[in-house]
Design an enzyme around this catalytic site. Structure first.
Site, PDB file in Angstrom:
ATOM      1  N   THR A 131       8.522  -0.578  10.823  1.00  0.00           N
ATOM      2  CA  THR A 131       8.594  -1.362   9.642  1.00  0.00           C
ATOM      3  C   THR A 131       8.385  -2.769   9.672  1.00  0.00           C
ATOM      4  OG1 THR A 131      10.272  -1.812   7.748  1.00  0.00           O
ATOM      5  CG2 THR A 131      11.013  -1.085   9.844  1.00  0.00           C
ATOM      6  N   ASP A 132       8.247  -3.665   8.580  1.00  0.00           N
ATOM      7  CA  ASP A 132       8.063  -5.088   8.612  1.00  0.00           C
ATOM      8  C   ASP A 132       9.321  -5.460   8.581  1.00  0.00           C
ATOM      9  OD1 ASP A 132       8.890  -4.455   5.914  1.00  0.00           O
ATOM     10  OD2 ASP A 132       7.251  -5.754   4.998  1.00  0.00           O
ATOM     11  N   GLU A 133      10.696  -4.696   8.324  1.00  0.00           N
ATOM     12  CA  GLU A 133      11.987  -5.014   7.961  1.00  0.00           C
ATOM     13  C   GLU A 133      12.358  -5.552   9.586  1.00  0.00           C
ATOM     14  OE1 GLU A 133      14.724  -2.786   5.468  1.00  0.00           O
ATOM     15  OE2 GLU A 133      12.950  -2.049   4.508  1.00  0.00           O
ATOM     16  N   TYR A 156      19.828  -0.259   9.679  1.00  0.00           N
ATOM     17  CA  TYR A 156      18.445   0.311   9.635  1.00  0.00           C
ATOM     18  C   TYR A 156      17.363  -0.544  10.264  1.00  0.00           C
ATOM     19  CZ  TYR A 156      13.850   1.538   7.991  1.00  0.00           C
ATOM     20  OH  TYR A 156      12.396   1.715   7.879  1.00  0.00           O
ATOM     21  N   LYS A 160      15.299   0.204  14.026  1.00  0.00           N
ATOM     22  CA  LYS A 160      13.923   0.361  14.003  1.00  0.00           C
ATOM     23  C   LYS A 160      13.563  -0.852  15.046  1.00  0.00           C
ATOM     24  CE  LYS A 160      11.448   2.613  12.077  1.00  0.00           C
ATOM     25  NZ  LYS A 160      11.120   3.713  12.347  1.00  0.00           N
TER      26      LYS A 160
HETATM   27  N1  LIG Z   1       9.179   4.087   3.304  1.00  0.00           N
HETATM   28  C1  LIG Z   1       8.776   3.013   3.666  1.00  0.00           C
HETATM   29  O1  LIG Z   1       8.446   2.050   2.554  1.00  0.00           O
HETATM   30  C2  LIG Z   1       8.476   2.537   5.018  1.00  0.00           C
HETATM   31  C3  LIG Z   1       7.721   1.408   5.509  1.00  0.00           C
HETATM   32  C4  LIG Z   1       7.328   0.993   6.568  1.00  0.00           C
HETATM   33  C5  LIG Z   1       7.650   1.857   7.678  1.00  0.00           C
HETATM   34  N2  LIG Z   1       8.339   3.180   7.190  1.00  0.00           N
HETATM   35  C6  LIG Z   1       8.996   4.119   8.467  1.00  0.00           C
HETATM   36  O2  LIG Z   1       7.964   5.362   8.369  1.00  0.00           O
HETATM   37  C7  LIG Z   1       8.795   6.349   8.854  1.00  0.00           C
HETATM   38  C8  LIG Z   1       9.102   7.541   7.700  1.00  0.00           C
HETATM   39  O3  LIG Z   1       9.455   6.763   6.569  1.00  0.00           O
HETATM   40  P1  LIG Z   1       9.838   7.696   5.172  1.00  0.00           P
HETATM   41  O4  LIG Z   1       9.921   6.705   4.245  1.00  0.00           O
HETATM   42  O5  LIG Z   1       8.557   8.613   5.245  1.00  0.00           O
HETATM   43  O6  LIG Z   1      11.122   8.484   5.473  1.00  0.00           O
HETATM   44  P2  LIG Z   1      11.713   9.640   4.951  1.00  0.00           P
HETATM   45  O7  LIG Z   1      13.168   9.347   5.041  1.00  0.00           O
HETATM   46  O8  LIG Z   1      11.165  10.162   3.772  1.00  0.00           O
HETATM   47  O9  LIG Z   1      11.598  10.686   6.105  1.00  0.00           O
HETATM   48  C9  LIG Z   1      11.966  10.756   7.216  1.00  0.00           C
HETATM   49  C10 LIG Z   1      11.990  12.442   7.779  1.00  0.00           C
HETATM   50  O10 LIG Z   1      12.549  12.205   9.310  1.00  0.00           O
HETATM   51  C11 LIG Z   1      13.080  13.443   9.186  1.00  0.00           C
HETATM   52  N3  LIG Z   1      14.137  13.311  10.144  1.00  0.00           N
HETATM   53  C12 LIG Z   1      15.336  12.519   9.948  1.00  0.00           C
HETATM   54  N4  LIG Z   1      16.040  12.513  11.088  1.00  0.00           N
HETATM   55  C13 LIG Z   1      15.363  13.453  11.922  1.00  0.00           C
HETATM   56  C14 LIG Z   1      15.909  13.838  13.304  1.00  0.00           C
HETATM   57  N5  LIG Z   1      16.943  13.587  13.870  1.00  0.00           N
HETATM   58  N6  LIG Z   1      14.875  14.812  14.124  1.00  0.00           N
HETATM   59  C15 LIG Z   1      13.749  15.333  13.333  1.00  0.00           C
HETATM   60  N7  LIG Z   1      13.521  14.891  11.894  1.00  0.00           N
HETATM   61  C16 LIG Z   1      14.319  13.955  11.371  1.00  0.00           C
HETATM   62  C17 LIG Z   1      13.410  13.889   7.893  1.00  0.00           C
HETATM   63  O11 LIG Z   1      14.151  15.012   7.812  1.00  0.00           O
HETATM   64  C18 LIG Z   1      12.393  13.486   7.089  1.00  0.00           C
HETATM   65  O12 LIG Z   1      11.727  14.500   6.802  1.00  0.00           O
HETATM   66  C19 LIG Z   1      10.010   5.996   9.280  1.00  0.00           C
HETATM   67  O13 LIG Z   1      10.227   5.696  10.485  1.00  0.00           O
HETATM   68  C20 LIG Z   1      10.228   4.455   8.596  1.00  0.00           C
HETATM   69  O14 LIG Z   1      11.138   3.590   9.082  1.00  0.00           O
HETATM   70  C21 LIG Z   1       8.910   3.437   6.070  1.00  0.00           C
END
Ligand SMILES: NC(=O)c1ccc[n+]([C@@H]2O[C@H](COP(=O)([O-])OP(=O)(O)OC[C@H]3O[C@@H](n4cnc5c(N)ncnc54)[C@H](O)[C@@H]3O)[C@@H](O)[C@H]2O)c1
Length: 350
Positions: A131-133, A156, A160
């Protein structure tokens, strides 16, 4: 033939990445590894669950024994790692869960891959989705580039950032092929309605208060989730080992302006009088350590790999609103149970 483990594939972004890879690459074997926490929802993948090149495995990346046996049994060629605890507010109330999944879980995967891929690091790839965070917060000017120093502020983003460092350390120390991308805020279909955009759409629709932190002055750079999934595809297939790419939409919005735009779109779509939905906006106590502004410079990705967003924010937001209005059953299933309890605890401090 490539066998790819995609972690977190039942989540918001993961489900779009899984769908894209399953549909675009019928000759790949895609394994969706997910623990199915509150954020994991297999309904997100109903349309592809019977495809011959797709399999779901329920499991926890924190469970080292399970991860090692998964690599022994499946012998994957690549990992695209999205599994994470992803909600900043939850990281403030339960930081340890974020350390376990985001840091320990990532290191477990790296370790299993290091053992399993010995002697063929040049034919394998560990793609870490971040993430950009991790870069912290910006003032009024400037943008995050791949060279910006890490400066995380929430549990968080700290978790990351830590996982990003471990991924790079495995390239530098063991010579593994790793790539990392750091993306700005995503929006689109299948987004769990604890996050700003789906929460606002859902509440506006139901004429419930729409909570906005502080004065709504925080600025985020929004990207349509399907453009993120396409960027991951492009980077996975074309990046040189060890590279990092920022992904973003050059699309900065103040939270309050974004909520007002959603209110305008929903007034029209729901046949309400102009300004009716905006009356639901309710300012709540600001989040602790709330970063003021994020903005991504994605020019490296554009110049080197030719990726640019495919749609404008207005188009993407309209598609997203239409999707939430058309998928009431999905929303009802998600918003029942655990989520309701959490929601009360989180927003009842008005
Ligand atoms: N949502 C955003 O805007 C955003 C932006 C940049 C990066 N990201 C990154 O992208 C990735 C996905 O984000 P998202 O928004 O889809 O998240 P989300 O919370 O919707 O999904 C996370 C998934 O990971 C699974 N999970 C959690 N803990 C687990 C574990 N211990 N073992 C196996 N599975 C597990 C959950 O069941 C879920 O399906 C993350 O790594 C996040 O940091 C998200």
């Amino acid at each position: 033939m490539q066998k790819i483990i995609i972690t977190g594939g039942a989540g918001f972004i993961g489900s779009h990445v899984v769908r894209r890879f399953v549909k675009t690459y019928p000759n790949y074997n895609i394994i969706n590894l997910d623990k199915l926490t509150y954020a994991g929802n297999l309904e997100n993948l109903r349309d592809i669950e019977n495809e011959p090149n797709y399999r779901f495995i329920k499991g926890d990346i924190v469970d080292l024994e399970f991860i090692n046996s998964l690599f022994d049994n499946e012998k994957p060629d690549a990992v695209i790692h999205l599994a994470a605890e992803s909600h900043v507010d939850r990281s403030i109330s339960s930081p340890l869960e974020f350390v376990m999944t985001n840091v320990v879980g990532t290191v477990n995967l790296l370790n299993a891959a290091r053992e399993s891929w010995k002697g063929r690091y040049d034919q394998t790839r560990f793609y870490h989705v971040s993430t950009d965070e991790v870069y912290g917060t910006l003032g009024e000017d400037g943008m995050f580039t791949e060279e910006t120093a890490y400066d995380p502020h929430s549990p968080y983003s700290a978790s990351k950032a830590s996982s990003d460092h471990f991924v790079r350390a495995y390239q530098d120390t063991y010579g593994m092929d790793v790539v990392i991308s750091n993306c700005s805020n995503n929006y689109g279909s299948f987004h769990f309605p604890e996050k700003l955009i789906p929460l606002a759409i859902n509440n506006i629709k139901q004429r419930k208060p729409v909570p906005v932190y502080g004065k709504g002055e925080n600025i985020r750079d929004w990207l349509w989730v399907e453009d993120h999934a396409r960027a991951i595809d492009v980077i996975f297939h074309n990046a040189k080992a060890g590279q990092t790419y920022n992904i973003g939409g050059h699309n900065e919005w103040k939270n309050i302006d974004l909520i007002n735009l959603l209110c305008t779109i929903l007034d029209k779509k729901l046949g309400r009088e102009a300004g009716e939905s905006a009356k639901l906006i309710t300012y709540v106590t600001d989040r602790a350590g709330h970063d003021l502004r994020y903005a991504i410079d994605a020019s490296k990705l554009k110049t080197e790999l030719g990726w640019v967003p495919s749609i404008t924010f207005e188009e993407g937001l309209e598609k997203t609103v239409d999707w939430y209005l058309a998928n009431e059953e999905w929303l009802a299933n998600v918003t029942s149970g655990n989520y309701q309890q959490y929601y009360k605890g989180q927003y009842n401090n008005r």
